[in-house]
Motif scaffolding. Structure first.
Motif, PDB file in Angstrom:
ATOM      1  N   VAL A  11      -5.536  -7.446   0.278  1.00  0.00           N
ATOM      2  CA  VAL A  11      -5.135  -6.053   0.464  1.00  0.00           C
ATOM      3  C   VAL A  11      -3.976  -5.898   1.443  1.00  0.00           C
ATOM      4  O   VAL A  11      -3.027  -5.156   1.183  1.00  0.00           O
ATOM      5  CB  VAL A  11      -6.341  -5.180   0.883  1.00  0.00           C
ATOM      6  CG1 VAL A  11      -5.886  -3.796   1.339  1.00  0.00           C
ATOM      7  CG2 VAL A  11      -7.322  -5.072  -0.276  1.00  0.00           C
ATOM      8  N   GLU A  12      -4.007  -6.578   2.560  1.00  0.00           N
ATOM      9  CA  GLU A  12      -2.942  -6.404   3.556  1.00  0.00           C
ATOM     10  C   GLU A  12      -1.584  -6.824   2.998  1.00  0.00           C
ATOM     11  O   GLU A  12      -0.588  -6.112   3.161  1.00  0.00           O
ATOM     12  CB  GLU A  12      -3.275  -7.175   4.836  1.00  0.00           C
ATOM     13  CG  GLU A  12      -2.537  -6.682   6.046  1.00  0.00           C
ATOM     14  CD  GLU A  12      -2.698  -5.177   6.318  1.00  0.00           C
ATOM     15  OE1 GLU A  12      -1.653  -4.512   6.505  1.00  0.00           O
ATOM     16  OE2 GLU A  12      -3.824  -4.666   6.344  1.00  0.00           O
ATOM     17  N   HIS A  15      -0.459  -4.300   0.401  1.00  0.00           N
ATOM     18  CA  HIS A  15       0.017  -3.081   1.062  1.00  0.00           C
ATOM     19  C   HIS A  15       1.439  -3.264   1.587  1.00  0.00           C
ATOM     20  O   HIS A  15       2.303  -2.402   1.392  1.00  0.00           O
ATOM     21  CB  HIS A  15      -0.937  -2.701   2.204  1.00  0.00           C
ATOM     22  CG  HIS A  15      -0.557  -1.450   2.885  1.00  0.00           C
ATOM     23  ND1 HIS A  15      -0.019  -1.441   4.150  1.00  0.00           N
ATOM     24  CD2 HIS A  15      -0.605  -0.152   2.485  1.00  0.00           C
ATOM     25  CE1 HIS A  15       0.234  -0.191   4.495  1.00  0.00           C
ATOM     26  NE2 HIS A  15      -0.102   0.603   3.516  1.00  0.00           N
ATOM     27  N   GLN A  16       1.700  -4.379   2.250  1.00  0.00           N
ATOM     28  CA  GLN A  16       3.048  -4.642   2.779  1.00  0.00           C
ATOM     29  C   GLN A  16       4.080  -4.682   1.654  1.00  0.00           C
ATOM     30  O   GLN A  16       5.176  -4.136   1.793  1.00  0.00           O
ATOM     31  CB  GLN A  16       3.054  -5.958   3.559  1.00  0.00           C
ATOM     32  CG  GLN A  16       2.288  -5.910   4.852  1.00  0.00           C
ATOM     33  CD  GLN A  16       2.138  -7.280   5.489  1.00  0.00           C
ATOM     34  OE1 GLN A  16       2.718  -8.269   5.041  1.00  0.00           O
ATOM     35  NE2 GLN A  16       1.348  -7.352   6.553  1.00  0.00           N
ATOM     36  N   GLN A  19       4.571  -1.112   0.243  1.00  0.00           N
ATOM     37  CA  GLN A  19       5.271  -0.276   1.235  1.00  0.00           C
ATOM     38  C   GLN A  19       6.765  -0.600   1.298  1.00  0.00           C
ATOM     39  O   GLN A  19       7.588   0.287   1.508  1.00  0.00           O
ATOM     40  CB  GLN A  19       4.642  -0.415   2.616  1.00  0.00           C
ATOM     41  CG  GLN A  19       3.312   0.312   2.744  1.00  0.00           C
ATOM     42  CD  GLN A  19       3.391   1.771   2.330  1.00  0.00           C
ATOM     43  OE1 GLN A  19       2.832   2.168   1.307  1.00  0.00           O
ATOM     44  NE2 GLN A  19       4.085   2.569   3.089  1.00  0.00           N
ATOM     45  N   ARG A  30       1.045   3.645  -0.968  1.00  0.00           N
ATOM     46  CA  ARG A  30      -0.406   3.489  -1.099  1.00  0.00           C
ATOM     47  C   ARG A  30      -0.953   3.146   0.281  1.00  0.00           C
ATOM     48  O   ARG A  30      -0.355   2.354   1.004  1.00  0.00           O
ATOM     49  CB  ARG A  30      -0.763   2.345  -2.051  1.00  0.00           C
ATOM     50  CG  ARG A  30      -0.229   2.526  -3.437  1.00  0.00           C
ATOM     51  CD  ARG A  30      -1.167   3.346  -4.288  1.00  0.00           C
ATOM     52  NE  ARG A  30      -0.602   3.506  -5.619  1.00  0.00           N
ATOM     53  CZ  ARG A  30      -0.605   4.628  -6.281  1.00  0.00           C
ATOM     54  NH1 ARG A  30      -1.155   5.708  -5.785  1.00  0.00           N
ATOM     55  NH2 ARG A  30      -0.079   4.708  -7.475  1.00  0.00           N
ATOM     56  N   THR A  31      -2.068   3.740   0.612  1.00  0.00           N
ATOM     57  CA  THR A  31      -2.721   3.402   1.885  1.00  0.00           C
ATOM     58  C   THR A  31      -3.605   2.182   1.666  1.00  0.00           C
ATOM     59  O   THR A  31      -3.978   1.858   0.533  1.00  0.00           O
ATOM     60  CB  THR A  31      -3.591   4.572   2.384  1.00  0.00           C
ATOM     61  OG1 THR A  31      -4.647   4.782   1.434  1.00  0.00           O
ATOM     62  CG2 THR A  31      -2.767   5.845   2.567  1.00  0.00           C
ATOM     63  N   VAL A  32      -3.962   1.543   2.764  1.00  0.00           N
ATOM     64  CA  VAL A  32      -4.904   0.433   2.689  1.00  0.00           C
ATOM     65  C   VAL A  32      -6.221   0.943   2.107  1.00  0.00           C
ATOM     66  O   VAL A  32      -6.837   0.285   1.261  1.00  0.00           O
ATOM     67  CB  VAL A  32      -5.099  -0.214   4.078  1.00  0.00           C
ATOM     68  CG1 VAL A  32      -6.263  -1.192   4.069  1.00  0.00           C
ATOM     69  CG2 VAL A  32      -3.818  -0.913   4.516  1.00  0.00           C
ATOM     70  N   SER A  34      -6.682   3.409  -0.020  1.00  0.00           N
ATOM     71  CA  SER A  34      -6.512   3.599  -1.460  1.00  0.00           C
ATOM     72  C   SER A  34      -6.573   2.265  -2.202  1.00  0.00           C
ATOM     73  O   SER A  34      -7.197   2.160  -3.263  1.00  0.00           O
ATOM     74  CB  SER A  34      -5.187   4.301  -1.752  1.00  0.00           C
ATOM     75  OG  SER A  34      -4.932   4.331  -3.137  1.00  0.00           O
ATOM     76  N   LEU A  35      -5.934   1.244  -1.643  1.00  0.00           N
ATOM     77  CA  LEU A  35      -5.973  -0.078  -2.276  1.00  0.00           C
ATOM     78  C   LEU A  35      -7.403  -0.615  -2.314  1.00  0.00           C
ATOM     79  O   LEU A  35      -7.827  -1.179  -3.324  1.00  0.00           O
ATOM     80  CB  LEU A  35      -5.045  -1.051  -1.558  1.00  0.00           C
ATOM     81  CG  LEU A  35      -3.552  -0.785  -1.755  1.00  0.00           C
ATOM     82  CD1 LEU A  35      -2.730  -1.687  -0.857  1.00  0.00           C
ATOM     83  CD2 LEU A  35      -3.154  -0.960  -3.210  1.00  0.00           C
ATOM     84  N   CYS A  36      -8.140  -0.415  -1.243  1.00  0.00           N
ATOM     85  CA  CYS A  36      -9.535  -0.867  -1.233  1.00  0.00           C
ATOM     86  C   CYS A  36     -10.373  -0.101  -2.253  1.00  0.00           C
ATOM     87  O   CYS A  36     -11.165  -0.691  -2.988  1.00  0.00           O
ATOM     88  CB  CYS A  36     -10.138  -0.697   0.162  1.00  0.00           C
ATOM     89  SG  CYS A  36      -9.488  -1.862   1.382  1.00  0.00           S
ATOM     90  N   SER A  69       2.064   0.731  -9.091  1.00  0.00           N
ATOM     91  CA  SER A  69       2.348  -0.126  -7.931  1.00  0.00           C
ATOM     92  C   SER A  69       2.769  -1.536  -8.317  1.00  0.00           C
ATOM     93  O   SER A  69       2.378  -2.503  -7.672  1.00  0.00           O
ATOM     94  CB  SER A  69       1.139  -0.172  -6.986  1.00  0.00           C
ATOM     95  OG  SER A  69       0.783   1.122  -6.563  1.00  0.00           O
TER      96      SER A  69
END
Length: 158
Positions: A11-12, A15-16, A19, A30-32, A34-36, A69
């Motif tokens: 996830v991290e 996200h990077q 972003q 997308r927020t962390v 939201s991804l989770c 995404s």
């Protein structure tokens, strides 16, 4: 390079990567969280132990799924990673019985090479009213709607 279902440890990095393109206005952020929450919808491309690509398949209705995404790290672009992610999402949609896969994109040449066809956004009522109406670009959306028709049977509309 391996394309696989995403898991929590990814996830991290996902996200990077997302972003990076969101800051350029090329993807929605997308927020962390939201991804989770939607992790089961995502696939990643892993190369030498790092995530170099990601994309999600979100079911919008009985006959429509959307690629969201889609991001490939700039260091590895042009190596077919985006193509492999999209092909995996198309396979997933067909396996689920979803006959159409949507992409709202600026990368029309890329998606056209993969068999997507340009359609008018107005032909996508479930997408427009589910997500787009809440987007800050709704009144002046400049993305192109493209559809891929899978070999899945068209569901009966109720």
């Amino acid at each position: 390079m391996l394309v696989r279902k995403a898991c929590i440890r990814d996830v991290e990095e996902m996200h990077q990567l997302i972003q990076m393109y969101a800051e350029q206005g090329l993807l929605l952020p997308r927020t962390v969280q939201s991804l989770c929450e939607h992790l089961q919808c995502f696939f990643v491309a892993e190369l030498d132990g790092r995530i170099v690509g990601t994309a999600g398949l979100h079911i919008l209705w009985k006959d429509l799924a959307e690629i969201r995404s889609l991001a490939v790290h700039p260091d590895v672009q042009g190596q077919g990673i985006g193509r492999q992610l999209v092909e995996r999402l198309i396979e997933e949609a067909a396996a689920l019985g979803v006959p159409q896969v949507l992409s709202l994109t600026y990368q029309t040449a890329f998606f056209a090479k993969l068999g997507f066809q340009v359609v008018q956004k107005e032909t996508l009522p479930h997408k427009i009213w589910k997500d787009c109406i809440h987007c800050r670009k709704f009144a002046h959306c400049d993305e192109v709607a493209m559809i891929y028709y899978t070999t899945a049977p068209v569901p009966v509309h109720a």
